[in-house]
Design a protein around this motif. Structure first.
Motif: not given
Length: 118
Positions: A77-79, A93-103, A108-109
């Motif tokens: 999680r980004a947080e 290495a950080l590749s990207e940040k995306v919104k993902v539907l968690w289980p 969440r970002e």
């Protein structure tokens, strides 16, 4: 402590688990078998430089025992700043940040970290 207690949840069925004391590395193949998702964790009393060294050692062991894998991916999680810092310290290495539907059904970002084969 058990692996599940260190992770804070049950390890996925069929996951490859490496352990050094109370530090663990859990890997699962993704649909593209050249990529694996990895989670690392340390018990509260085992955190710090020694835990980071143990995580690096387990990742080296993973690469040595999985010659067909080209890339590891971590998706915190980004947080979760502590996990993000740890990922950087062990070589992701950080590749990207995306919104993902968690289980749990919450979107969440999420950070996508990548580690190519060394």
């Amino acid at each position: 402590m058990s692996v599940d207690e260190i992770l804070g949840q049950p390890a996925p069925v069929g996951a490859t688990v490496y352990r050094r004391g109370d530090v663990v590395c859990v890997g699962m193949p993704l649909p593209d078998l050249r990529q694996w998702e990895v989670h690392v964790a340390a018990a509260p009393h085992a955190r710090g430089r020694e835990a980071v060294a143990a995580m690096r050692s387990m990742l080296t062991e993973f690469w040595d025992s999985h010659p067909d894998v080209d890339e590891l991916i971590a998706v915190p999680r980004a947080e979760n700043r502590a996990v993000r810092v740890t990922n950087n310290l062990i070589g992701f290495a950080l590749s990207e940040k995306v919104k993902v539907l968690w289980p749990d059904g919450i979107e969440r970002e999420t950070c996508i970290y990548r580690m190519p084969r060394p």
